[in-house]
Design an enzyme around this catalytic site. Structure first.
Site, mmCIF file in Angstrom:
data_model
loop_
_atom_site.group_PDB
_atom_site.id
_atom_site.type_symbol
_atom_site.label_atom_id
_atom_site.label_comp_id
_atom_site.label_asym_id
_atom_site.label_seq_id
_atom_site.Cartn_x
_atom_site.Cartn_y
_atom_site.Cartn_z
ATOM 1 N N LYS A 45 51.012 17.406 0.455
ATOM 2 C CA LYS A 45 50.670 18.265 -0.689
ATOM 3 C C LYS A 45 49.192 18.226 -1.069
ATOM 4 C CE LYS A 45 55.302 18.197 -2.646
ATOM 5 N NZ LYS A 45 56.125 18.050 -3.846
ATOM 6 N N ASP A 100 55.614 22.836 -8.362
ATOM 7 C CA ASP A 100 56.393 21.628 -8.665
ATOM 8 C C ASP A 100 56.464 21.346 -10.165
ATOM 9 O OD1 ASP A 100 57.266 20.718 -6.190
ATOM 10 O OD2 ASP A 100 55.412 19.647 -5.782
#
Length: 276
Positions: A66, A103
């Protein structure tokens, strides 16, 4: 031409993303496919180039890529840039790759589905300081949660998040354990407990107070060892499935400018995971 999407990570075999997005494509009569791609850290740059060359319309990014994917993208959404983490890539019509982070918003949506929106003043303890933790921290702040503490085995990483937030506290694991009874919301944001990995409790829950809200971002298994331990202490549990579905729905909307049905998906995946 048929669109196709992917999720990249290491490991990747636990991911329910292909199932989820495939179901949404069917429900919404969208001619598209979604595949899991196992990408090791040393292969990330080549993988991104390959996905682009092969015409993927976009992809999701999971652990451990990420943050490390950012140098290989052409543009970042301002929030993803602030977070320093990307979990969604859009292959733009002009060929550029743009990174987003869904997220954090996905987590807050799932948390508030369970506990409502009236508990924003509770003390929050965020365990971990990786890409997911950064996304959650910034989203909590954005949604109005002012009392955020971050704990991590490497305290310096927790301090970096707190510094960028401009508020909150960085704690060592030992400090967090000793003051655990002060926190009304505890969020486990590391990969501990993922799949069949060997599990070590990220911190002791000995001082967790009864009635605390405890969440784990891992959704497979649905009840992680961390959540099981917290449940035994009388905590209110928020599993990781809601975050997973909501972050996926936001990514889906970035790719296709349509928003899928999240309620049905949460019910469907809960049933699958409970009987797997």
């Amino acid at each position: 031409m048929k669109k196709w999407f992917a999720v990249i990570g290491d490991p990747i075999n636990h991911s329910k993303s292909p199932n989820m997005h495939g179901t949404w494509f069917d429900e919404m009569n969208i001619d598209a496919a979604y595949i899991p791609v196992h990408v090791k850290s040393e292969d990330l740059e080549n993988a991104v180039a390959s996905l682009k060359i092969l015409g993927a319309s976009g992809w999701n990014v999971t652990i451990p890529h990420k943050q490390t994917i950012i140098p290989y993208l052409d543009e970042l959404d301002p929030l993803a840039e602030k977070m320093g983490a990307v979990n969604t890539v859009v292959h733009l019509p002009d060929g550029r790759l743009k990174g987003y982070n869904t997220d954090g918003a996905g987590f807050v949506h799932s948390l508030e589905e369970v506990i409502g929106k009236e508990k924003k003043n509770l003390e929050v303890l965020l365990i971990g300081a990786g890409g997911a933790a950064r996304g959650i921290a910034f989203a909590l702040q954005q949604y109005g949660y002012p009392n955020i503490s971050v704990t991590n085995r490497t305290v310096l990483k927790a301090e970096e998040i707190v510094s960028e937030l401009g508020e909150g506290r960085a704690l060592s694991i030992e400090e967090a354990e000793q003051s655990l009874d002060k926190f009304g919301i505890v969020i486990q944001s590391t990969s501990a407990g993922l799949g069949n990995s060997e599990f070590i409790l990220p911190l002791s829950l000995e001082k967790l107070h009864e009635g605390a809200i405890v969440s784990d971002i891992v959704y497979n298994p649905l009840m992680t060892p961390f959540l099981l331990e917290a449940q035994m202490k009388g905590a209110k549990i928020v599993n990781g499935l809601g975050m997973f579905v909501h972050q996926g729905a936001i990514a889906f909307n970035y790719w296709l400018e349509q928003y899928p049905n999240t309620n049905n998906m949460i019910k469907r995946l809960t049933d699958e995971l409970e009987h797997s």
